[in-house]
Design a protein around this motif. Structure first.
Motif, mmCIF file in Angstrom:
data_model
loop_
_atom_site.group_PDB
_atom_site.id
_atom_site.type_symbol
_atom_site.label_atom_id
_atom_site.label_comp_id
_atom_site.label_asym_id
_atom_site.label_seq_id
_atom_site.Cartn_x
_atom_site.Cartn_y
_atom_site.Cartn_z
ATOM 1 N N GLU A 154 -30.163 -26.037 10.743
ATOM 2 C CA GLU A 154 -29.690 -25.670 12.131
ATOM 3 C C GLU A 154 -30.825 -25.006 12.961
ATOM 4 O OE1 GLU A 154 -28.168 -25.402 14.994
ATOM 5 O OE2 GLU A 154 -26.268 -25.334 14.206
ATOM 6 N N PHE A 155 -30.909 -25.019 14.276
ATOM 7 C CA PHE A 155 -32.165 -24.388 15.091
ATOM 8 C C PHE A 155 -32.218 -22.900 14.603
ATOM 9 C CE2 PHE A 155 -31.122 -28.353 17.693
ATOM 10 C CZ PHE A 155 -32.360 -28.866 17.494
ATOM 11 N N SER A 156 -33.375 -22.336 14.809
ATOM 12 C CA SER A 156 -33.505 -20.859 14.350
ATOM 13 C C SER A 156 -34.578 -20.487 15.136
ATOM 14 C CB SER A 156 -33.943 -20.949 12.801
ATOM 15 O OG SER A 156 -33.578 -19.494 12.379
ATOM 16 N N THR A 157 -35.342 -19.381 14.616
ATOM 17 C CA THR A 157 -36.121 -18.435 15.439
ATOM 18 C C THR A 157 -37.721 -18.602 14.655
ATOM 19 O OG1 THR A 157 -34.612 -16.860 15.729
ATOM 20 C CG2 THR A 157 -36.954 -16.289 16.145
ATOM 21 N N PRO A 158 -38.437 -19.364 15.587
ATOM 22 C CA PRO A 158 -39.895 -19.612 15.295
ATOM 23 C C PRO A 158 -40.525 -18.386 14.759
ATOM 24 C CG PRO A 158 -39.516 -20.881 17.324
ATOM 25 C CD PRO A 158 -38.442 -19.984 17.039
ATOM 26 N N VAL A 159 -41.275 -18.240 13.504
ATOM 27 C CA VAL A 159 -42.060 -17.135 13.128
ATOM 28 C C VAL A 159 -43.081 -16.482 13.766
ATOM 29 C CG1 VAL A 159 -40.876 -17.795 10.971
ATOM 30 C CG2 VAL A 159 -43.104 -18.312 11.324
ATOM 31 N N ASN A 160 -43.762 -17.306 14.452
ATOM 32 C CA ASN A 160 -44.957 -17.190 15.074
ATOM 33 C C ASN A 160 -44.691 -16.299 16.563
ATOM 34 O OD1 ASN A 160 -47.348 -17.727 17.239
ATOM 35 N ND2 ASN A 160 -48.463 -17.603 15.226
ATOM 36 N N PRO A 161 -44.919 -15.154 17.053
ATOM 37 C CA PRO A 161 -44.641 -14.771 18.170
ATOM 38 C C PRO A 161 -44.982 -15.382 19.425
ATOM 39 C CG PRO A 161 -45.286 -12.959 16.689
ATOM 40 C CD PRO A 161 -45.567 -14.350 16.214
ATOM 41 N N ALA A 162 -46.297 -16.009 19.442
ATOM 42 C CA ALA A 162 -46.789 -16.839 20.602
ATOM 43 C C ALA A 162 -46.052 -18.215 20.671
ATOM 44 C CB ALA A 162 -48.396 -16.922 20.447
ATOM 45 N N PHE A 163 -45.947 -18.583 19.414
ATOM 46 C CA PHE A 163 -45.200 -19.993 19.456
ATOM 47 C C PHE A 163 -43.770 -19.802 20.106
ATOM 48 C CE2 PHE A 163 -42.776 -23.300 16.964
ATOM 49 C CZ PHE A 163 -43.340 -24.521 17.954
ATOM 50 N N GLY A 224 -42.261 -24.495 11.621
ATOM 51 C CA GLY A 224 -42.480 -23.371 12.013
ATOM 52 C C GLY A 224 -41.404 -22.423 12.336
ATOM 53 N N GLY A 225 -40.218 -22.779 11.869
ATOM 54 C CA GLY A 225 -39.097 -22.251 12.261
ATOM 55 C C GLY A 225 -38.069 -22.345 13.408
ATOM 56 N N ILE A 226 -38.557 -23.766 13.937
ATOM 57 C CA ILE A 226 -37.764 -24.194 15.102
ATOM 58 C C ILE A 226 -36.240 -24.475 14.487
ATOM 59 C CG2 ILE A 226 -37.275 -26.286 16.628
ATOM 60 C CD1 ILE A 226 -40.080 -26.190 17.251
ATOM 61 N N VAL A 227 -36.434 -24.902 13.217
ATOM 62 C CA VAL A 227 -35.212 -25.369 12.409
ATOM 63 C C VAL A 227 -35.476 -24.508 11.019
ATOM 64 C CG1 VAL A 227 -33.937 -27.167 11.072
ATOM 65 C CG2 VAL A 227 -34.792 -27.735 13.577
ATOM 66 N N ALA A 228 -34.158 -24.075 10.489
ATOM 67 C CA ALA A 228 -34.197 -23.438 9.216
ATOM 68 C C ALA A 228 -33.317 -24.239 8.437
ATOM 69 C CB ALA A 228 -33.965 -22.107 9.210
ATOM 70 N N LEU A 229 -33.507 -24.515 7.035
ATOM 71 C CA LEU A 229 -32.605 -24.762 5.806
ATOM 72 C C LEU A 229 -31.989 -23.646 5.275
ATOM 73 C CD1 LEU A 229 -33.977 -27.967 4.499
ATOM 74 C CD2 LEU A 229 -32.472 -28.169 6.321
ATOM 75 N N HIS A 230 -30.829 -23.371 5.303
ATOM 76 C CA HIS A 230 -30.067 -22.534 4.386
ATOM 77 C C HIS A 230 -29.473 -23.086 3.417
ATOM 78 C CE1 HIS A 230 -30.863 -19.790 7.709
ATOM 79 N NE2 HIS A 230 -30.871 -18.752 7.136
ATOM 80 N N ARG A 231 -29.671 -22.595 2.250
ATOM 81 C CA ARG A 231 -28.934 -23.376 1.170
ATOM 82 C C ARG A 231 -28.293 -22.115 0.103
ATOM 83 N NH1 ARG A 231 -31.821 -26.725 -3.748
ATOM 84 N NH2 ARG A 231 -32.750 -24.597 -4.121
ATOM 85 N N ALA A 232 -27.070 -22.461 -0.299
ATOM 86 C CA ALA A 232 -26.280 -21.374 -1.002
ATOM 87 C C ALA A 232 -25.247 -22.220 -2.043
ATOM 88 C CB ALA A 232 -25.307 -20.849 0.175
ATOM 89 N N PHE A 233 -24.708 -21.447 -2.799
ATOM 90 C CA PHE A 233 -23.893 -22.181 -3.890
ATOM 91 C C PHE A 233 -22.390 -21.202 -3.850
ATOM 92 C CE2 PHE A 233 -28.204 -22.735 -5.105
ATOM 93 C CZ PHE A 233 -28.073 -23.975 -5.529
ATOM 94 N N ARG A 234 -21.477 -22.466 -4.237
ATOM 95 C CA ARG A 234 -20.121 -21.673 -4.233
ATOM 96 C C ARG A 234 -19.872 -21.145 -5.688
ATOM 97 N NH1 ARG A 234 -15.002 -22.275 -5.868
ATOM 98 N NH2 ARG A 234 -13.213 -22.266 -4.208
ATOM 99 N N PRO A 235 -19.476 -19.808 -5.727
ATOM 100 C CA PRO A 235 -19.307 -18.999 -7.148
ATOM 101 C C PRO A 235 -17.975 -19.710 -7.882
ATOM 102 C CG PRO A 235 -18.302 -18.007 -5.172
ATOM 103 C CD PRO A 235 -19.041 -18.832 -4.647
#
Length: 235
Positions: A154-163, A224-235
């Motif tokens: 999903e789209f996310s938050t770039p980590v560099n403030p200027a970028f 650069g944080g424009i997109v982030a991959l979040h991964r998780a596991f089902r218990p």
């Protein structure tokens, strides 16, 4: 709601509005994504497939699959990949473009699959368009086998403030202008830009995924944080 030539959804994300908006952009959606992302969409799809770690004997569900271009990428792993989407227009465009990809109509809040049907589930650039994010994450868990994996691209938050400042300016000013030259319904991209800006950052989304019952939640930034991959596991 405007006409189909300028259709967009509001940020309360009513399902019929979201579906109608994507129906309106279906014809040129894949082209617009490639142009607006400067071609990075291909690498984001490859990264999603790699993060899932799919094996040929497994079944993977691609929610919010749209035209199935992401589902086709998942199938390159050898796993059986099926896509589901709320927009009938997107599904129709996908079936014409890639008839070999299984695509079904399905709402992320009420998926048409039995409990524990899949070894892995993923949703790319669609979770922020669902009216109830937490409920969608619980529904994804329902159809996943114990020990199975989730990857949210999903789209996310770039980590560099200027970028980040430059990126937000592009979203709100340049993206709709560029969309007018390539998209079949440019006004829809105003909503898409607004929805990206309103979306939680990486840590907040990770917390939401964990609160929906997923475990071992982590993320990796792309571009650069424009997109982030979040991964998780089902218990």
């Amino acid at each position: 709601m405007s006409t189909s030539q300028g259709q967009r959804a509001s940020l309360d994300k009513q399902p019929h509005e979201v579906a109608a908006m994507f129906d309106g952009v279906a014809a040129r959606y894949d082209l617009a994504n490639t142009v607006l992302s400067f071609g990075r969409d291909r690498s984001w799809r490859r990264a999603t497939r790699a993060a899932l770690g799919l094996r040929p004997s497994e079944r993977v569900l691609d929610v919010g699959a749209g035209t199935g271009v992401s589902t086709g990428e998942l199938a390159r792993s050898g796993a059986y990949a099926v896509g589901a989407d709320l927009s009938l227009g997107m599904l129709a465009a996908g079936r014409r473009a890639r008839p070999e990809v299984p695509l079904l109509a399905g709402d992320a809040l009420r998926l048409p699959f039995a409990d524990a049907s899949f070894d892995a589930v993923t949703i790319s650039f669609a979770l922020r368009n669902v009216q109830d994010t937490a409920a969608a994450l619980r529904e994804l868990a329902r159809v996943t086998k114990p020990g199975g994996r989730l990857v949210v691209c999903e789209f996310s938050t770039p980590v560099n403030p200027a970028f980040r400042t430059i990126y937000l300016s592009y979203l709100m000013r340049s993206l709709p202008a560029v969309a007018r030259s390539v998209a079949s319904s440019p006004d829809a991209y105003v909503y898409l830009a607004e929805s990206i800006r309103a979306w939680p950052d990486q840590a907040a989304l990770a917390e939401l995924i964990g609160s929906a019952g997923w475990q071992r939640v982590g993320w990796r930034n792309l571009t650069g944080g424009i997109v982030a991959l979040h991964r998780a596991f089902r218990p």
